[in-house]
Design a protein around this motif. Structure first.
Motif, PDB file in Angstrom:
ATOM      1  N   TYR A 149      24.642   3.421 -63.694  1.00  0.00           N
ATOM      2  CA  TYR A 149      24.486   2.995 -62.302  1.00  0.00           C
ATOM      3  C   TYR A 149      25.033   4.097 -61.413  1.00  0.00           C
ATOM      4  N   THR A 150      24.229   4.485 -60.427  1.00  0.00           N
ATOM      5  CA  THR A 150      24.608   5.572 -59.542  1.00  0.00           C
ATOM      6  C   THR A 150      24.096   5.297 -58.144  1.00  0.00           C
ATOM      7  N   ARG A 151      24.731   5.911 -57.173  1.00  0.00           N
ATOM      8  CA  ARG A 151      24.229   5.831 -55.795  1.00  0.00           C
ATOM      9  C   ARG A 151      23.107   6.847 -55.560  1.00  0.00           C
ATOM     10  N   GLU A 152      22.957   7.796 -56.503  1.00  0.00           N
ATOM     11  CA  GLU A 152      21.895   8.812 -56.404  1.00  0.00           C
ATOM     12  C   GLU A 152      20.613   8.227 -57.002  1.00  0.00           C
ATOM     13  N   ARG A 153      19.977   7.327 -56.280  1.00  0.00           N
ATOM     14  CA  ARG A 153      18.873   6.547 -56.824  1.00  0.00           C
ATOM     15  C   ARG A 153      17.606   7.366 -57.001  1.00  0.00           C
ATOM     16  N   TYR A 154      16.865   7.046 -58.093  1.00  0.00           N
ATOM     17  CA  TYR A 154      15.510   7.566 -58.242  1.00  0.00           C
ATOM     18  C   TYR A 154      14.629   6.930 -57.173  1.00  0.00           C
ATOM     19  N   GLY A 155      13.461   7.508 -56.981  1.00  0.00           N
ATOM     20  CA  GLY A 155      12.510   6.934 -56.029  1.00  0.00           C
ATOM     21  C   GLY A 155      11.591   5.915 -56.658  1.00  0.00           C
ATOM     22  N   ARG A 156      11.768   5.650 -57.954  1.00  0.00           N
ATOM     23  CA  ARG A 156      10.906   4.690 -58.657  1.00  0.00           C
ATOM     24  C   ARG A 156      11.773   3.677 -59.380  1.00  0.00           C
ATOM     25  N   ALA A 157      11.394   2.412 -59.313  1.00  0.00           N
ATOM     26  CA  ALA A 157      12.143   1.361 -60.000  1.00  0.00           C
ATOM     27  C   ALA A 157      11.237   0.166 -60.254  1.00  0.00           C
ATOM     28  N   THR A 158      11.571  -0.579 -61.289  1.00  0.00           N
ATOM     29  CA  THR A 158      10.871  -1.833 -61.573  1.00  0.00           C
ATOM     30  C   THR A 158      11.811  -2.987 -61.263  1.00  0.00           C
ATOM     31  N   PHE A 159      11.386  -3.862 -60.369  1.00  0.00           N
ATOM     32  CA  PHE A 159      12.175  -5.049 -60.047  1.00  0.00           C
ATOM     33  C   PHE A 159      12.018  -6.068 -61.180  1.00  0.00           C
ATOM     34  N   VAL A 160      13.120  -6.643 -61.592  1.00  0.00           N
ATOM     35  CA  VAL A 160      13.136  -7.657 -62.647  1.00  0.00           C
ATOM     36  C   VAL A 160      13.755  -8.916 -62.040  1.00  0.00           C
ATOM     37  N   ILE A 161      12.947  -9.991 -61.973  1.00  0.00           N
ATOM     38  CA  ILE A 161      13.352 -11.185 -61.231  1.00  0.00           C
ATOM     39  C   ILE A 161      13.289 -12.403 -62.154  1.00  0.00           C
ATOM     40  N   ARG A 162      14.432 -13.055 -62.349  1.00  0.00           N
ATOM     41  CA  ARG A 162      14.448 -14.309 -63.112  1.00  0.00           C
ATOM     42  C   ARG A 162      14.345 -15.480 -62.147  1.00  0.00           C
ATOM     43  N   THR A 163      13.464 -16.423 -62.472  1.00  0.00           N
ATOM     44  CA  THR A 163      13.192 -17.524 -61.567  1.00  0.00           C
ATOM     45  C   THR A 163      13.170 -18.845 -62.321  1.00  0.00           C
ATOM     46  N   SER A 164      13.495 -19.899 -61.619  1.00  0.00           N
ATOM     47  CA  SER A 164      13.399 -21.246 -62.190  1.00  0.00           C
ATOM     48  C   SER A 164      11.986 -21.800 -62.034  1.00  0.00           C
ATOM     49  N   LEU A 165      11.157 -21.104 -61.266  1.00  0.00           N
ATOM     50  CA  LEU A 165       9.770 -21.507 -61.068  1.00  0.00           C
ATOM     51  C   LEU A 165       8.866 -20.740 -62.030  1.00  0.00           C
ATOM     52  N   ARG A 166       7.573 -21.025 -61.977  1.00  0.00           N
ATOM     53  CA  ARG A 166       6.630 -20.205 -62.739  1.00  0.00           C
ATOM     54  C   ARG A 166       6.629 -18.802 -62.144  1.00  0.00           C
ATOM     55  N   PRO A 167       6.818 -17.753 -62.948  1.00  0.00           N
ATOM     56  CA  PRO A 167       6.947 -16.397 -62.399  1.00  0.00           C
ATOM     57  C   PRO A 167       5.771 -15.990 -61.519  1.00  0.00           C
ATOM     58  N   ALA A 168       4.560 -16.395 -61.895  1.00  0.00           N
ATOM     59  CA  ALA A 168       3.378 -15.976 -61.131  1.00  0.00           C
ATOM     60  C   ALA A 168       3.428 -16.473 -59.692  1.00  0.00           C
ATOM     61  N   THR A 169       4.065 -17.616 -59.456  1.00  0.00           N
ATOM     62  CA  THR A 169       4.113 -18.163 -58.099  1.00  0.00           C
ATOM     63  C   THR A 169       5.045 -17.354 -57.195  1.00  0.00           C
ATOM     64  N   LEU A 170       5.883 -16.511 -57.810  1.00  0.00           N
ATOM     65  CA  LEU A 170       6.826 -15.726 -57.031  1.00  0.00           C
ATOM     66  C   LEU A 170       6.276 -14.348 -56.664  1.00  0.00           C
ATOM     67  N   ALA A 171       5.132 -13.971 -57.214  1.00  0.00           N
ATOM     68  CA  ALA A 171       4.602 -12.625 -57.013  1.00  0.00           C
ATOM     69  C   ALA A 171       4.356 -12.337 -55.527  1.00  0.00           C
ATOM     70  N   HIS A 172       3.640 -13.223 -54.856  1.00  0.00           N
ATOM     71  CA  HIS A 172       3.320 -12.973 -53.439  1.00  0.00           C
ATOM     72  C   HIS A 172       4.568 -12.944 -52.558  1.00  0.00           C
ATOM     73  N   PRO A 173       5.495 -13.909 -52.679  1.00  0.00           N
ATOM     74  CA  PRO A 173       6.713 -13.835 -51.863  1.00  0.00           C
ATOM     75  C   PRO A 173       7.541 -12.576 -52.139  1.00  0.00           C
ATOM     76  N   ALA A 174       7.592 -12.120 -53.394  1.00  0.00           N
ATOM     77  CA  ALA A 174       8.376 -10.925 -53.717  1.00  0.00           C
ATOM     78  C   ALA A 174       7.760  -9.685 -53.082  1.00  0.00           C
ATOM     79  N   VAL A 175       6.429  -9.567 -53.149  1.00  0.00           N
ATOM     80  CA  VAL A 175       5.753  -8.433 -52.519  1.00  0.00           C
ATOM     81  C   VAL A 175       5.953  -8.486 -51.005  1.00  0.00           C
ATOM     82  N   ALA A 176       5.867  -9.684 -50.427  1.00  0.00           N
ATOM     83  CA  ALA A 176       6.059  -9.833 -48.980  1.00  0.00           C
ATOM     84  C   ALA A 176       7.477  -9.437 -48.583  1.00  0.00           C
ATOM     85  N   ALA A 177       8.469  -9.735 -49.429  1.00  0.00           N
ATOM     86  CA  ALA A 177       9.852  -9.362 -49.130  1.00  0.00           C
ATOM     87  C   ALA A 177      10.014  -7.848 -49.085  1.00  0.00           C
ATOM     88  N   ILE A 178       9.322  -7.152 -49.977  1.00  0.00           N
ATOM     89  CA  ILE A 178       9.403  -5.687 -50.004  1.00  0.00           C
ATOM     90  C   ILE A 178       8.687  -5.094 -48.799  1.00  0.00           C
TER      91      ILE A 178
END
Length: 776
Positions: free
Chosen positions: A602-631
């Protein structure tokens, strides 16, 4: 030809055609795949001289290149016409509508000349463009040119906005150079790799790909020997970075095919067994049909037809029926491959090249002729040997009592071959289930992943990149149903960076083993449910800290406690990072190999590429649109790509095993039995008329039907155990000669045989003996 034209009027012709068409269709479909993947050359000029270049780690594994090593190879090697380095990148395309991510190949000087890819419009890159100052040029793929720019003929000289920067279009590649199975030629666009002097000199950071073309007349072994000698010399010059490392050269086609070769050859062998089963099955039907024509054949013989003429007629009929089955089988194969094209694209390499060409047509013709010969020869020989006088007598022995030994032999062969196929299918299905439920070190359920690559011109500093990802994670964690969220540069099963550690206070080991290295943020371990075994997880207030997996701790620190100790990574040797925790091991490369020693930093010198990993209590597919909208609430022009659940990532790792398991199961089910009960109605009628009880008749039928089945099971068991040597390299978590699977398959075949005996016997018992005796 009269006999050939009359063959369609005799019994069982449709059963014969269907049986042969299914088997020939299966063989033709699998051979079409084998032809495209293994036999057909790559759609590139002189592909047999095209090779991939890798470094060999101290552990002996082929790995990506470091620029410093590559440029030394390029300077010293004499076995190649040329070498080029490349890597993959992702650009944000804007100015054509909604900003989206496109895949780009960043290639070195001479890449297209080595591949022999010539543009249909414009030119390739010039040497002066492979520099940080001259890199703003781009070559388009044919697909991108047509879909994004409408195939405009005046495209050369126009600009394309990539990552908010203008790139001048200098060339367009033809569709023929798009090789989907080689990612370097399946990109949307290509740009110069344009490394800085500092990047070109790096020797410890392995994140580049390499391709080369052998000189005419140079064998692969010669080139490998030269590269070994160069690596030995470089190890003396650069002992800290090159000692223990080597070079690996692999033919391009072999690299693309990979482990698919063994799987496809095995499947071709499996459908070959199905063909043999079909031949035995068809032979049984042809033999039964020939017996029903004994009087006709006897009359022909009495009129002067010799055994050779009778043999010729029956074999011709068998060949005509096999040809009809072959034609139908070819249509079935074409329909199967067409309907399964989407499935095949994700299962086998070069799937887009699968087609029925001249070689496949010749194969289908050959298989049809072979089927007719194998299935028709024995019945024709046996029918020609029938006793003339006995055949002409009215009321002679019924057909069912003749040739029983021959038909028993055919049943033994069918059962034995079926057992081998079903055993292979059973083991592969068990292996697939074992892989599916193996301990990966993380919990893939209810996890959504999505990839973000920041535009460098909008986020040029580490502070800006860190601020973006921190803000995005804060918004995502606030979404309903989100339990935990974090980021990582490369997900498990993607096989990311592999590096060696430098330990503070420990002498440098001679042959250090590289470990998987991942950049993560707080929340990643909780999102993936990777346990912290000792110490603690990383937190937002940390700076330059490490988490090491249990195997990595043992590998580098042995019996010592690594918590509190410090280490460096090759890309930043001046930064000492403290180990704060030991975590569980994870399968990083694939599902078959054991868990991989891993270091998370873990560093503050972040790469410009990352994969978000999100654990949810809902069906993961239902979170795709809200997560993209948040970004996109942070940056509306930010592309978000590769949105998948972690289960989809896991399933992608099962692709080869699933393909082989499904096909083996299919051909195993297709292996059918044909038994000697058919045609014995007359004998059963006689026995019933003479006072035989139904129980006695049933016992007779069961004994005579089960005897060859049991012999076939015994022979098939021996063959299945012998074939386990081939299967053992393809299975996981189960023995290729698993006794429980073998017992289950044998019991299944015995049960099928019993049912196949009882049903027609029951029908025969219900017949009126007087009608049966009069019928003949």
């Amino acid at each position: 030809m009269l006999g050939g034209s009359r063959c369609w009027s005799y019994p069982y012709q449709w059963e014969l055609i269907v049986a042969t068409s299914l088997s020939i269709g299966a063989n033709t479909a699998i051979f079409s795949i084998v032809n495209a993947v293994l036999l057909r050359p790559l759609p590139l000029e002189e592909p047999e001289r095209l090779v991939r270049l890798f470094t060999r780690t101290p552990g002996g594994r082929a790995f990506e290149l470091s620029p410093g090593k590559f440029y030394d190879w390029q300077r010293d090697a004499r076995s190649f016409e040329g070498m080029a380095m490349y890597r993959f990148s992702q650009f944000a395309l804007s100015g054509t509508g909604t900003a989206r991510a496109i895949k780009a190949g960043a290639v070195g000087v001479g890449f297209f000349e080595i591949v022999r890819a010539r543009p249909t419009l414009g030119r390739t890159f010039r040497p002066e463009e492979d520099t940080p100052g001259g890199k703003y040029v781009v070559i388009l793929s044919d697909r991108f040119w047509k879909t994004e720019l409408g195939g405009a003929p005046d495209v050369i000289g126009r600009t394309l906005k990539l990552n908010d920067e203008a790139y001048t279009i200098v060339g367009v590649m033809p569709a023929s150079t798009s090789v989907a199975s080689w990612a370097a030629m399946a990109c949307d666009v290509w740009v110069p790799i344009a490394l800085t002097d500092e990047q070109r000199a790096a020797r410890g950071n392995h994140n580049q790909q390499g391709v080369a073309r052998l000189k005419a007349g140079v064998e692969l072994s010669q080139a490998q020997s030269e590269m070994d000698a160069i690596s030995t010399q470089l190890a003396r010059e650069f002992p800290k970075t090159d000692k223990g490392w080597g070079a690996v050269i692999i033919l391009m086609q072999e690299e693309i095919v990979g482990d698919s070769r063994t799987m496809l050859v095995m499947l071709l062998g499996a459908v070959g067994l199905v063909l043999l089963i079909a031949c035995a099955n068809v032979g049984n039907l042809l033999f039964t049909r020939a017996l029903s024509r004994r009087k006709e054949i006897a009359i022909r013989s009495a009129l002067g037809a010799g055994r050779g003429r009778v043999f010729q007629q029956l074999l011709t009929e068998a060949l005509l029926l096999a040809a009809a089955g072959g034609a139908l089988g070819l249509l079935l194969a074409h329909g199967t491959l067409t309907s399964a094209s989407t499935l095949l694209a994700s299962q086998v390499p070069r799937a887009e090249e699968i087609s029925i060409d001249a070689r496949v047509l010749l194969f289908a013709l050959g298989v049809s002729i072979l089927t007719g010969m194998l299935a028709g020869t024995l019945p024709a020989v046996r029918a020609g040997r029938s006793d003339l006088n006995d055949a002409l007598k009215e009321g002679g022995r019924g057909d069912g009592a003749i040739g029983v030994g021959t038909r028993r032999l055919l049943i033994v062969c069918e059962v034995a071959l079926s057992l081998v196929l079903l055993m292979g299918a059973g083991v592969m299905v068990q292996s697939l289930l074992a892989l599916r439920h193996s301990d990966t070190g993380f919990d893939p359920n209810n996890v959504l992943t999505l990839e973000v690559t920041l535009v460098q011109t909008r986020y040029p500093t580490p502070a800006q990149r860190s601020s973006f990802f921190a803000a995005a994670l804060q918004r995502i964690r606030a979404l309903p149903g989100v339990e935990a969220a974090g980021t990582i540069d490369d997900l498990p099963l993607i096989d990311g960076s592999s590096q060696t550690l430098g330990l503070e206070g420990y002498p440098l080991k001679r042959d250090q083993v590289a470990v998987q290295v991942r950049q993560v943020t707080p929340g990643y371990l909780r999102a993936m449910r990777i346990p912290v075994l000792r110490g603690r997880d990383i937190v937002e207030s940390d700076a330059e800290v490490l988490l090491v997996s249990r195997d990595a701790a043992k590998l580098y620190w042995g019996a010592d406690d690594p918590i509190g100790r410090r280490a460096t990574l090759p890309f930043s040797k001046t930064v000492l990072r403290q180990v704060v925790g030991i975590v569980g091991d994870v399968k990083q490369r694939n599902l078959i190999e054991a868990s991989t020693p891993t270091v998370y930093f873990y560093t503050r010198e972040r790469y410009g590429r990352a994969t978000f990993v999100i654990r949810t209590s809902l069906r993961p597919a239902t979170l795709a649109h809200p997560a993209v909208a948040a970004i996109r609430a942070i940056d509306p022009e930010q592309p978000v790509g590769d949105i998948r659940t972690m289960m989809q990532v896991l399933d992608a790792g099962l692709t080869p095993q699933r393909f082989s398991a499904l096909l083996l199961a299919a051909v195993g089910i297709h292996s059918v039995l044909s038994y000697i009960v058919r045609g014995r109605s007359r004998e059963i009628g006689i026995r019933t008329a003479l006072g035989a009880r139904p129980a006695d008749v049933l016992r007779l039928v069961i004994v005579e039907s089960m005897s060859p089945t049991l012999v076939g099971i015994a022979a098939g068991t021996i063959a299945a155990l012998a074939s386990a040597r081939v299967m053992k390299t393809l299975v996981f978590g189960v023995s290729a000669s698993d006794p429980l699977t073998l017992a289950a398959v044998a019991a299944t075949l015995a049960l099928v045989a019993l049912m196949a005996s009882l049903v027609p016997a029951y029908r025969a018992l219900r017949l009126d003996p007087v009608k049966v005796l009069r019928a003949d």
